[in-house]
Motif scaffolding. Structure first.
Motif, PDB file in Angstrom:
ATOM      1  N   GLY A   4       4.562  -3.814  -2.857  1.00 58.57           N
ATOM      2  CA  GLY A   4       5.570  -3.992  -1.980  1.00 58.57           C
ATOM      3  C   GLY A   4       5.656  -2.480  -1.125  1.00 58.57           C
ATOM      4  O   GLY A   4       5.231  -1.823  -1.351  1.00 58.57           O
ATOM      5  N   PRO A   5       6.149  -2.540  -0.140  1.00 54.72           N
ATOM      6  CA  PRO A   5       5.898  -1.944   1.246  1.00 54.72           C
ATOM      7  C   PRO A   5       7.456  -0.770   0.571  1.00 54.72           C
ATOM      8  O   PRO A   5       6.946   0.364   0.451  1.00 54.72           O
ATOM      9  N   THR A   6       8.643  -1.264  -0.544  1.00 49.00           N
ATOM     10  CA  THR A   6       9.689  -0.325  -1.005  1.00 49.00           C
ATOM     11  C   THR A   6       8.385   0.924  -2.204  1.00 49.00           C
ATOM     12  O   THR A   6       8.728   2.150  -2.432  1.00 49.00           O
ATOM     13  N   HIS A   7       7.868  -0.835  -3.271  1.00 46.84           N
ATOM     14  CA  HIS A   7       6.957   0.019  -3.848  1.00 46.84           C
ATOM     15  C   HIS A   7       5.723   1.237  -3.919  1.00 46.84           C
ATOM     16  O   HIS A   7       5.675   2.653  -3.811  1.00 46.84           O
ATOM     17  N   THR A   8       5.965   0.557  -2.926  1.00 45.90           N
ATOM     18  CA  THR A   8       4.370   1.542  -1.951  1.00 45.90           C
ATOM     19  C   THR A   8       4.838   2.889  -1.485  1.00 45.90           C
ATOM     20  O   THR A   8       3.873   4.574  -1.914  1.00 45.90           O
ATOM     21  N   ALA A  32       9.004   4.016 -15.407  1.00 44.89           N
ATOM     22  CA  ALA A  32       9.420   2.630 -14.749  1.00 44.89           C
ATOM     23  C   ALA A  32       8.735   1.992 -13.672  1.00 44.89           C
ATOM     24  O   ALA A  32       8.983   0.601 -13.555  1.00 44.89           O
ATOM     25  N   VAL A  33       7.906   2.576 -13.382  1.00 38.93           N
ATOM     26  CA  VAL A  33       7.028   1.905 -12.370  1.00 38.93           C
ATOM     27  C   VAL A  33       5.975   1.028 -13.354  1.00 38.93           C
ATOM     28  O   VAL A  33       5.621  -0.725 -13.574  1.00 38.93           O
ATOM     29  N   ALA A  34       5.861   0.842 -14.788  1.00 42.90           N
ATOM     30  CA  ALA A  34       4.570  -0.482 -15.711  1.00 42.90           C
ATOM     31  C   ALA A  34       7.004  -1.264 -15.859  1.00 42.90           C
ATOM     32  O   ALA A  34       6.089  -2.649 -16.174  1.00 42.90           O
ATOM     33  N   LYS A  35       7.238  -0.761 -16.006  1.00 44.94           N
ATOM     34  CA  LYS A  35       8.181  -1.882 -16.526  1.00 44.94           C
ATOM     35  C   LYS A  35       8.979  -2.850 -15.206  1.00 44.94           C
ATOM     36  O   LYS A  35       8.990  -4.174 -15.921  1.00 44.94           O
ATOM     37  N   LEU A  36       8.992  -1.815 -14.086  1.00 42.08           N
ATOM     38  CA  LEU A  36       8.468  -3.226 -12.604  1.00 42.08           C
ATOM     39  C   LEU A  36       7.215  -4.323 -12.594  1.00 42.08           C
ATOM     40  O   LEU A  36       7.376  -5.516 -12.027  1.00 42.08           O
ATOM     41  N   VAL A  38       5.028  -3.130 -11.526  1.00 36.92           N
ATOM     42  CA  VAL A  38       3.709  -2.193 -10.271  1.00 36.92           C
ATOM     43  C   VAL A  38       2.033  -2.070 -10.929  1.00 36.92           C
ATOM     44  O   VAL A  38       3.026  -0.706 -11.653  1.00 36.92           O
ATOM     45  N   TYR A  39       0.840  -1.994 -10.269  1.00 36.93           N
ATOM     46  CA  TYR A  39       0.029  -1.218 -10.729  1.00 36.93           C
ATOM     47  C   TYR A  39      -0.371  -0.709  -9.920  1.00 36.93           C
ATOM     48  O   TYR A  39      -0.248  -0.960  -8.195  1.00 36.93           O
ATOM     49  N   PRO A  40       0.118   0.697  -9.652  1.00 35.36           N
ATOM     50  CA  PRO A  40       0.042   1.331  -8.814  1.00 35.36           C
ATOM     51  C   PRO A  40      -1.093   1.869  -8.499  1.00 35.36           C
ATOM     52  O   PRO A  40      -1.039   2.822  -7.259  1.00 35.36           O
ATOM     53  N   GLY A  41      -2.459   1.655  -9.064  1.00 39.02           N
ATOM     54  CA  GLY A  41      -3.348   1.606  -8.418  1.00 39.02           C
ATOM     55  C   GLY A  41      -4.469   3.372  -9.873  1.00 39.02           C
ATOM     56  O   GLY A  41      -3.813   3.819 -10.377  1.00 39.02           O
ATOM     57  N   LYS A  42      -5.595   3.715  -9.763  1.00 40.90           N
ATOM     58  CA  LYS A  42      -6.595   4.009 -10.146  1.00 40.90           C
ATOM     59  C   LYS A  42      -5.962   5.799 -10.238  1.00 40.90           C
ATOM     60  O   LYS A  42      -6.271   5.844 -11.297  1.00 40.90           O
TER      61      LYS A  42
END
Length: 106
Positions: A4-8, A32-36, A38-42
């Motif tokens: 989402g916008p905050t994660h981005t 933290a990103v994995a726990k959320l 959220v897939y951050p992109g390659k």
């Protein structure tokens, strides 16, 4: 999930400073990103993996465990050279792993 916008925004901020991060910071952000969920992109993952590879000799047992846990959550294979460096460092830190760290490593 899709960021989402905050994660981005947070992913972009962390990506901007990735080369300046220490092992604990790298591993904590990956966790933290994995726990959320959220897939951050390659590209983001590749840059974090490259930074972790450069810092690998300084990773402690905790950093090792949560970093590989995050890679598994992302279903991301960082490549053979990274895995070789990772496994070498994990072996050197094995005696310092607690039960949780060992579980993460497996």
């Amino acid at each position: 999930s899709i960021p989402g916008p905050t994660h981005t925004f947070l992913l972009a901020c962390s990506h901007r400073v990735v080369q300046q991060l220490r092992p604990r910071e790298l591993s904590n952000i990956l966790w933290a990103v994995a726990k959320l969920g959220v897939y951050p992109g390659k590209e983001w993952l590749q840059d974090f993996v490259q930074a972790a590879h450069q810092q690998m000799p300084a990773f402690n047992a905790r950093d090792i465990g949560i970093t590989i846990w995050a890679m598994a959550r992302f279903r991301f294979h960082p490549g053979h050279a990274w895995m070789s460096a990772f496994l070498s460092r994990a072996e050197a830190q094995l005696q310092y792993l607690d039960a949780q760290g060992l579980t993460d490593l497996l």
